[in-house]
Design a protein around this motif. Structure first.
Motif, PDB file in Angstrom:
ATOM      1  N   PRO A 156      -4.571  -0.332  -6.728  1.00  0.00           N
ATOM      2  CA  PRO A 156      -3.367  -1.709  -6.994  1.00  0.00           C
ATOM      3  C   PRO A 156      -2.903  -1.387  -5.801  1.00  0.00           C
ATOM      4  CG  PRO A 156      -3.656   0.128  -8.446  1.00  0.00           C
ATOM      5  CD  PRO A 156      -4.550   1.329  -7.315  1.00  0.00           C
ATOM      6  N   GLY A 157      -2.208  -0.826  -4.903  1.00  0.00           N
ATOM      7  CA  GLY A 157      -1.582  -1.411  -3.480  1.00  0.00           C
ATOM      8  C   GLY A 157      -2.379  -2.121  -2.532  1.00  0.00           C
ATOM      9  N   MET A 199       0.928  -0.900   0.128  1.00  0.00           N
ATOM     10  CA  MET A 199      -0.402  -0.055  -0.307  1.00  0.00           C
ATOM     11  C   MET A 199       1.267   1.437   0.552  1.00  0.00           C
ATOM     12  SD  MET A 199      -2.876  -0.751   2.485  1.00  0.00           S
ATOM     13  CE  MET A 199      -4.308  -2.132   2.521  1.00  0.00           C
ATOM     14  N   TYR A 200       2.048   1.536   0.481  1.00  0.00           N
ATOM     15  CA  TYR A 200       2.883   2.382   1.068  1.00  0.00           C
ATOM     16  C   TYR A 200       4.008   2.448  -0.679  1.00  0.00           C
ATOM     17  CZ  TYR A 200       7.055   4.808   2.201  1.00  0.00           C
ATOM     18  OH  TYR A 200       7.611   5.892   2.436  1.00  0.00           O
ATOM     19  N   ALA A 201       4.332   1.625  -0.872  1.00  0.00           N
ATOM     20  CA  ALA A 201       4.491   1.724  -2.484  1.00  0.00           C
ATOM     21  C   ALA A 201       3.687   2.276  -3.281  1.00  0.00           C
ATOM     22  CB  ALA A 201       5.778   0.389  -2.516  1.00  0.00           C
ATOM     23  N   THR A 202       2.703   2.557  -3.240  1.00  0.00           N
ATOM     24  CA  THR A 202       1.545   2.735  -3.812  1.00  0.00           C
ATOM     25  C   THR A 202       1.462   3.780  -3.599  1.00  0.00           C
ATOM     26  OG1 THR A 202       0.809   0.540  -4.452  1.00  0.00           O
ATOM     27  CG2 THR A 202      -0.531   2.379  -5.288  1.00  0.00           C
ATOM     28  N   MET A 203       0.917   3.841  -2.529  1.00  0.00           N
ATOM     29  CA  MET A 203       0.471   5.674  -1.860  1.00  0.00           C
ATOM     30  C   MET A 203       1.762   6.398  -2.379  1.00  0.00           C
ATOM     31  SD  MET A 203      -1.756   5.115   1.420  1.00  0.00           S
ATOM     32  CE  MET A 203      -2.891   3.967   1.516  1.00  0.00           C
ATOM     33  N   ARG A 204       3.137   6.246  -1.968  1.00  0.00           N
ATOM     34  CA  ARG A 204       3.873   7.190  -2.368  1.00  0.00           C
ATOM     35  C   ARG A 204       4.306   8.075  -3.464  1.00  0.00           C
ATOM     36  NH1 ARG A 204       9.394   4.691  -1.553  1.00  0.00           N
ATOM     37  NH2 ARG A 204      10.584   6.833  -1.840  1.00  0.00           N
ATOM     38  N   ASN A 205       3.465   7.422  -4.549  1.00  0.00           N
ATOM     39  CA  ASN A 205       3.516   7.334  -6.186  1.00  0.00           C
ATOM     40  C   ASN A 205       2.298   8.090  -6.800  1.00  0.00           C
ATOM     41  OD1 ASN A 205       6.396   6.345  -6.534  1.00  0.00           O
ATOM     42  ND2 ASN A 205       5.322   3.767  -6.706  1.00  0.00           N
ATOM     43  N   ILE A 206       1.591   8.431  -5.898  1.00  0.00           N
ATOM     44  CA  ILE A 206       0.184   9.274  -6.078  1.00  0.00           C
ATOM     45  C   ILE A 206       0.647  10.565  -6.010  1.00  0.00           C
ATOM     46  CG2 ILE A 206      -2.016   9.998  -5.361  1.00  0.00           C
ATOM     47  CD1 ILE A 206      -2.517   6.640  -4.358  1.00  0.00           C
ATOM     48  N   ILE A 243      -7.968 -16.273 -10.651  1.00  0.00           N
ATOM     49  CA  ILE A 243      -9.151 -15.440 -10.594  1.00  0.00           C
ATOM     50  C   ILE A 243      -9.014 -13.761 -10.484  1.00  0.00           C
ATOM     51  CG2 ILE A 243     -11.264 -14.783  -9.347  1.00  0.00           C
ATOM     52  CD1 ILE A 243     -11.296 -17.629  -8.876  1.00  0.00           C
ATOM     53  N   ALA A 244      -7.621 -13.611  -9.909  1.00  0.00           N
ATOM     54  CA  ALA A 244      -7.252 -12.460  -9.328  1.00  0.00           C
ATOM     55  C   ALA A 244      -6.514 -11.457 -10.655  1.00  0.00           C
ATOM     56  CB  ALA A 244      -6.548 -12.364  -8.519  1.00  0.00           C
ATOM     57  N   SER A 245      -5.832 -12.428 -11.349  1.00  0.00           N
ATOM     58  CA  SER A 245      -5.273 -12.394 -12.451  1.00  0.00           C
ATOM     59  C   SER A 245      -6.271 -12.174 -13.955  1.00  0.00           C
ATOM     60  CB  SER A 245      -4.251 -12.790 -12.956  1.00  0.00           C
ATOM     61  OG  SER A 245      -4.672 -14.572 -13.373  1.00  0.00           O
ATOM     62  N   ARG A 246      -7.301 -11.760 -13.413  1.00  0.00           N
ATOM     63  CA  ARG A 246      -8.512 -11.451 -14.138  1.00  0.00           C
ATOM     64  C   ARG A 246      -9.051 -10.378 -14.226  1.00  0.00           C
ATOM     65  NH1 ARG A 246      -9.511 -14.855 -18.700  1.00  0.00           N
ATOM     66  NH2 ARG A 246     -11.746 -14.416 -18.943  1.00  0.00           N
ATOM     67  N   PHE A 247      -8.913 -10.030 -13.005  1.00  0.00           N
ATOM     68  CA  PHE A 247      -9.592  -8.206 -12.638  1.00  0.00           C
ATOM     69  C   PHE A 247      -8.152  -7.187 -12.899  1.00  0.00           C
ATOM     70  CE2 PHE A 247     -12.204 -12.112 -11.484  1.00  0.00           C
ATOM     71  CZ  PHE A 247     -13.237 -11.316 -12.210  1.00  0.00           C
ATOM     72  N   MET A 248      -6.793  -7.749 -12.759  1.00  0.00           N
ATOM     73  CA  MET A 248      -5.744  -6.619 -11.752  1.00  0.00           C
ATOM     74  C   MET A 248      -4.335  -7.971 -12.263  1.00  0.00           C
ATOM     75  SD  MET A 248      -5.638  -8.077  -8.081  1.00  0.00           S
ATOM     76  CE  MET A 248      -6.989  -8.212  -7.518  1.00  0.00           C
ATOM     77  N   ASP A 249      -3.582  -6.192 -12.796  1.00  0.00           N
ATOM     78  CA  ASP A 249      -2.565  -6.834 -13.374  1.00  0.00           C
ATOM     79  C   ASP A 249      -1.141  -7.579 -12.242  1.00  0.00           C
ATOM     80  OD1 ASP A 249       0.478  -6.898 -14.766  1.00  0.00           O
ATOM     81  OD2 ASP A 249      -0.108  -4.566 -15.509  1.00  0.00           O
ATOM     82  N   LEU A 250      -1.105  -8.345 -12.241  1.00  0.00           N
ATOM     83  CA  LEU A 250      -0.233  -9.189 -10.721  1.00  0.00           C
ATOM     84  C   LEU A 250       1.638  -8.634 -10.885  1.00  0.00           C
ATOM     85  CD1 LEU A 250      -2.161 -12.286  -9.935  1.00  0.00           C
ATOM     86  CD2 LEU A 250      -2.301 -10.626  -9.197  1.00  0.00           C
ATOM     87  N   ARG A 258       2.126  -5.978 -12.599  1.00  0.00           N
ATOM     88  CA  ARG A 258       2.434  -4.742 -11.867  1.00  0.00           C
ATOM     89  C   ARG A 258       2.397  -4.471 -10.371  1.00  0.00           C
ATOM     90  NH1 ARG A 258      -0.673  -0.156 -11.490  1.00  0.00           N
ATOM     91  NH2 ARG A 258      -2.057  -1.031 -12.052  1.00  0.00           N
ATOM     92  N   MET A 259       2.270  -4.998  -9.971  1.00  0.00           N
ATOM     93  CA  MET A 259       1.464  -5.242  -8.601  1.00  0.00           C
ATOM     94  C   MET A 259       2.952  -5.357  -7.667  1.00  0.00           C
ATOM     95  SD  MET A 259      -2.744  -5.353  -7.677  1.00  0.00           S
ATOM     96  CE  MET A 259      -2.597  -6.949  -7.597  1.00  0.00           C
ATOM     97  N   LEU A 260       2.893  -7.132  -8.232  1.00  0.00           N
ATOM     98  CA  LEU A 260       4.129  -7.458  -7.153  1.00  0.00           C
ATOM     99  C   LEU A 260       5.585  -8.075  -8.209  1.00  0.00           C
ATOM    100  CD1 LEU A 260       1.675 -11.331  -6.568  1.00  0.00           C
ATOM    101  CD2 LEU A 260       1.419  -8.936  -5.499  1.00  0.00           C
ATOM    102  N   MET A 261       5.197  -7.356  -8.935  1.00  0.00           N
ATOM    103  CA  MET A 261       7.232  -7.627  -8.902  1.00  0.00           C
ATOM    104  C   MET A 261       7.079  -5.580  -9.456  1.00  0.00           C
ATOM    105  SD  MET A 261       7.968 -10.444  -9.710  1.00  0.00           S
ATOM    106  CE  MET A 261       9.333 -10.091  -9.800  1.00  0.00           C
ATOM    107  N   GLY A 262       6.031  -4.796  -9.074  1.00  0.00           N
ATOM    108  CA  GLY A 262       6.725  -3.499  -9.348  1.00  0.00           C
ATOM    109  C   GLY A 262       7.386  -3.323 -10.956  1.00  0.00           C
ATOM    110  N   ARG A 263       6.282  -3.844 -11.837  1.00  0.00           N
ATOM    111  CA  ARG A 263       6.817  -3.071 -13.391  1.00  0.00           C
ATOM    112  C   ARG A 263       5.011  -2.039 -13.794  1.00  0.00           C
ATOM    113  NH1 ARG A 263       8.206  -8.793 -15.455  1.00  0.00           N
ATOM    114  NH2 ARG A 263      10.135  -9.075 -14.626  1.00  0.00           N
ATOM    115  N   SER A 264       5.474  -1.410 -14.838  1.00  0.00           N
ATOM    116  CA  SER A 264       4.912  -0.418 -15.452  1.00  0.00           C
ATOM    117  C   SER A 264       4.189  -1.021 -16.731  1.00  0.00           C
ATOM    118  CB  SER A 264       5.409   0.563 -15.673  1.00  0.00           C
ATOM    119  OG  SER A 264       6.410   0.745 -16.053  1.00  0.00           O
TER     120      SER A 264
END
Length: 301
Positions: free
Chosen positions: A221-222, A185-192, A286-293, A295-301
């Motif tokens: 995403p976080g 969460m912090y990794a995502t929030m700090r980039n907002i 199932i999660a991969s159908r709704f979110m970009d795993l 990008r979330m778990l590996m920190g890729r854009s």
């Protein structure tokens, strides 16, 4: 310099047959051989034991599906499965409710306070889960620190039954899972960009409205990454529930250890482990159908 080239073959490569396609997909140069020790390590210590465990679940004691039938035919095992998912879902919900404000506070704090908050959330990674669980036993037992202080100041007249109950399991599992929810969460929030919420307020929205309409959606995403890590991890907990919980709170990890170390039903234990592994992969699918795993778990854009 690229050591391994994983690229799709050109159209002309198809004329050479299947072997040409394979060579086009995997083109090794000299540096690519450096990956071989890692591949051998994974094959010997991960793939091979995993294959052995799956085979064991179907062949011990005989070649059949009896181990899997027993899981769903005995009510006690079904109850353990239900307990596992109920506890994992509850732990995930409580962890997310605690982690989001903490991560947000880390985002808006001054550098000195932020460093302190980061240190506090990283300390558990430097301490063994077993040590932390035994420390919680000293805190939560009937004669522990919490009950003793509460009785001394007159808050309670008799000790609270925290150990060997759902409350103890929840307390222990949440404190283990909290860092795994806070950090994504912090990794995502700090980039907002904070200017986005300022722009919303400049357009007439209240600070609370800007937070819920702008900041919270951008932080999802976080939140999703933390939720996924927490829930999948909670499914396989063993040490914490075994020390803090009781027979009514048995989880599948405890049941697997019991089958291996006490009952010696290795095939049944392997079937339980395969079921847990399959459930984890299904949740990821199932999660991969709704979110970009990735990008979330590996920190890729």
């Amino acid at each position: 310099m690229t050591s391994i080239s994983l690229s799709r073959p050109r159209r002309g490569a198809a004329d050479g047959g299947p072997l040409s396609r394979v060579r086009a997909y995997l083109a090794f140069d000299g540096w690519g051989l450096l990956i071989l020790p890692l591949l051998v390590f994974l094959l010997v210590f991960f793939v091979a034991p995993l294959g052995f465990m799956i085979a064991k679940s179907f062949t011990d004691p005989t070649l059949s599906l009896d181990n899997y039938r027993e899981i769903f035919s005995a009510s006690i095992y079904v109850k353990v499965l239900v307990n596992t998912f109920v506890i994992a879902l509850t732990v995930t919900a409580v962890t997310m409710l605690l982690a989001y404000p903490y991560a947000y506070l880390m985002t808006i704090s001054r550098p000195a306070w932020r460093n302190l908050l980061i240190l506090l959330i990283l300390v558990p990674f430097w301490t063994s889960v077993l040590v932390r669980s035994f420390a919680l036993v000293l805190l939560l037992r009937d004669t522990g620190v919490i009950n003793s202080i509460a009785m001394d100041i007159g808050v309670i007249d008799e000790p609270l039954s925290i150990m060997r109950s759902m409350k103890g399991v929840m307390f222990g599992m949440v404190q283990v899972a909290l860092p795994f929810a806070v950090l994504p969460m912090y990794a995502t929030m700090r980039n907002i960009d904070p200017r986005l919420t300022e722009a919303a307020q400049g357009l007439g929205d209240r600070p609370s409205g800007a937070f819920w309409r702008v900041f919270v959606p951008l932080s999802m995403p976080g939140v999703a990454a933390g939720l996924l890590l927490t829930f999948i991890q909670a499914l396989g907990y063993y040490i914490t529930p075994s020390l803090l919980g009781g027979p009514k709170n048995t989880m599948i990890g405890e049941l697997i250890v019991q089958q291996v170390s006490t009952v010696l039903q290795f095939g049944f234990a392997a079937a339980l482990a395969v079921l847990l592994l399959t459930t984890t992969f299904a949740l990821l699918a199932i999660a991969s159908r709704f979110m970009d795993l990735e990008r979330m778990l590996m920190g890729r854009s």
